[in-house]
Write a protein that holds these residues in place. Structure first.
Motif, PDB file in Angstrom:
ATOM      1  N   ILE A 104       0.832  -1.203   0.000  1.00  0.00           N
ATOM      2  CA  ILE A 104       0.000   0.000   0.000  1.00  0.00           C
ATOM      3  C   ILE A 104       0.868   1.254   0.000  1.00  0.00           C
ATOM      4  O   ILE A 104       0.619   2.192  -0.756  1.00  0.00           O
ATOM      5  N   PHE A 105       1.888   1.273   0.847  1.00  0.00           N
ATOM      6  CA  PHE A 105       2.804   2.418   0.864  1.00  0.00           C
ATOM      7  C   PHE A 105       4.098   2.014   1.540  1.00  0.00           C
ATOM      8  O   PHE A 105       4.154   1.029   2.280  1.00  0.00           O
ATOM      9  N   GLU A 106       5.148   2.786   1.263  1.00  0.00           N
ATOM     10  CA  GLU A 106       6.407   2.675   1.981  1.00  0.00           C
ATOM     11  C   GLU A 106       6.751   4.036   2.554  1.00  0.00           C
ATOM     12  O   GLU A 106       6.572   5.054   1.894  1.00  0.00           O
ATOM     13  N   ILE A 156       0.554  16.113   3.164  1.00  0.00           N
ATOM     14  CA  ILE A 156       0.991  15.767   1.800  1.00  0.00           C
ATOM     15  C   ILE A 156       2.137  16.671   1.360  1.00  0.00           C
ATOM     16  O   ILE A 156       3.132  16.197   0.787  1.00  0.00           O
ATOM     17  N   SER A 157       2.036  17.962   1.647  1.00  0.00           N
ATOM     18  CA  SER A 157       3.088  18.896   1.230  1.00  0.00           C
ATOM     19  C   SER A 157       4.404  18.637   1.951  1.00  0.00           C
ATOM     20  O   SER A 157       5.479  18.947   1.426  1.00  0.00           O
ATOM     21  N   GLU A 158       4.345  18.042   3.154  1.00  0.00           N
ATOM     22  CA  GLU A 158       5.550  17.777   3.940  1.00  0.00           C
ATOM     23  C   GLU A 158       6.136  16.390   3.677  1.00  0.00           C
ATOM     24  O   GLU A 158       7.102  15.999   4.325  1.00  0.00           O
ATOM     25  N   GLY A 159       5.562  15.642   2.754  1.00  0.00           N
ATOM     26  CA  GLY A 159       6.159  14.378   2.341  1.00  0.00           C
ATOM     27  C   GLY A 159       5.598  13.124   2.961  1.00  0.00           C
ATOM     28  O   GLY A 159       6.172  12.040   2.805  1.00  0.00           O
ATOM     29  N   THR A 160       4.471  13.225   3.655  1.00  0.00           N
ATOM     30  CA  THR A 160       3.842  12.028   4.229  1.00  0.00           C
ATOM     31  C   THR A 160       3.385  11.095   3.113  1.00  0.00           C
ATOM     32  O   THR A 160       2.835  11.534   2.098  1.00  0.00           O
ATOM     33  N   ASP A 161       3.608   9.813   3.299  1.00  0.00           N
ATOM     34  CA  ASP A 161       3.390   8.831   2.235  1.00  0.00           C
ATOM     35  C   ASP A 161       2.001   8.213   2.232  1.00  0.00           C
ATOM     36  O   ASP A 161       1.604   7.601   1.236  1.00  0.00           O
ATOM     37  N   ALA A 162       1.261   8.330   3.314  1.00  0.00           N
ATOM     38  CA  ALA A 162      -0.092   7.770   3.385  1.00  0.00           C
ATOM     39  C   ALA A 162      -0.851   8.438   4.514  1.00  0.00           C
ATOM     40  O   ALA A 162      -0.255   8.853   5.516  1.00  0.00           O
TER      41      ALA A 162
END
Length: 296
Positions: A4-6, A35-41
């Protein structure tokens, strides 16, 4: 099924207005920041999201709005667990219909099912949806642990059960899960921020993080350093964050993280009873550690 995500998934809080209703405008702001700060999920309606005091209608609306706001930019994993299998099936089917990318399903709390009952519970839910399912092992909350053998059985025998959020707190148990699943694919995510790097060093795919609510970029960098094999640097970042991580659990989650977000000026509102505001002494300790970590 594909992973789903890494990396770093945020166990997102649910913001409330002064009257105690869900603050959907603030929810959008928080998601955009993540999302803008790089969170993957984005993990919606988990423990940190106060799902236990949301009505089913509120829970489903929060999930639906989260999916709409995210708009496929990152995966959305919906918390749809219940101690009633029929209810969990209903919530899971609804979340899938809204477009959730995966489900996070907590082990049934209070009932204290046997391991056989847990297998039957999760299998029944999985039979009613087509999207990936993560087991959520949190014995401190549920009152029962998913045994490593049970986790391995479900991942090996139920096609859309792909992994586990491991929040039992015992790294030896996590190691045993990897050992039992050495001949199959399993996606393991850290459910305790103080063990993020250790679990990824064993082969974990990332973290479902409380810390990410207040330090999304720092959490993402830490997780990706670990995934990329830069364990020494990831460990340095983990230890740098350790005081804040510990103080985010100085009282029961999500009391401290909501307090921390309000200290940062995010105005996420209060908690729903029976959760209450932090003790002043604990708040001071949390605030000081946030300053030392460079958040204030």
């Amino acid at each position: 099924m594909p992973t789903i995500f890494e990396g770093a998934g945020v166990a997102l809080i649910t913001p409330f207005l002064e009257d105690g209703s869900v603050n959907y405008k603030k929810l959008e702001e928080l998601i955009e920041e993540q999302i803008s700060e790089g969170t993957d999920a984005i993990i919606s309606c988990g423990t940190t999201g106060e799902v236990s005091t949301l009505t089913h209608d509120e829970q489903l609306t929060v999930i639906k709005e989260t999916i709409k706001i995210v708009d496929k930019r990152v995966p959305v994993i919906a918390g749809t667990g219940s101690n009633c299998t029929k209810t969990a099936v209903m919530l899971s089917k609804k979340a899938q219909s809204y477009g959730a990318d995966g489900l996070l399903i907590v082990s049934p709390y209070y009932n204290k099912a046997t391991q056989g009952g847990l297998i039957a519970h999760y299998t029944k839910i999985a039979e009613n949806v087509d999207i990936p399912i993560l087991l959520y092992n949190i014995p401190g909350r549920a009152g029962i642990a998913l045994a490593p053998e049970t986790i391995a059985y479900l991942v090996k025998n139920v096609k859309n059960i792909v992994g586990v959020k491991e929040a039992g707190g015992d790294i030896s148990v996590t190691a045993k899960i990897f050992r039992l699943c050495r001949d199959t694919v399993i996606d393991v995510y850290s459910g305790n921020d103080d063990q993020n790097v250790a679990i990824m060093a064993l082969g974990g795919k990332g973290a479902i993080s409380v810390l990410s609510n207040i330090a999304p970029k720092k959490t993402s960098i830490m997780c990706h350093e670990a995934i990329d094999g830069n364990i020494k640097e990831a460990a340095r970042l983990q230890l740098e964050a350790l005081d804040v991580i510990n103080n985010l659990f100085i009282e029961v989650n999500p009391i401290p993280v909501k307090a921390a977000m309000n200290l940062l000026g995010k105005e996420v509102g209060k908690l729903r009873l029976p959760l209450t505001y932090m003790e002043k002494e604990h708040l001071s300790i949390l605030e000081e550690s946030m300053k030392e970590y460079g958040l204030l």
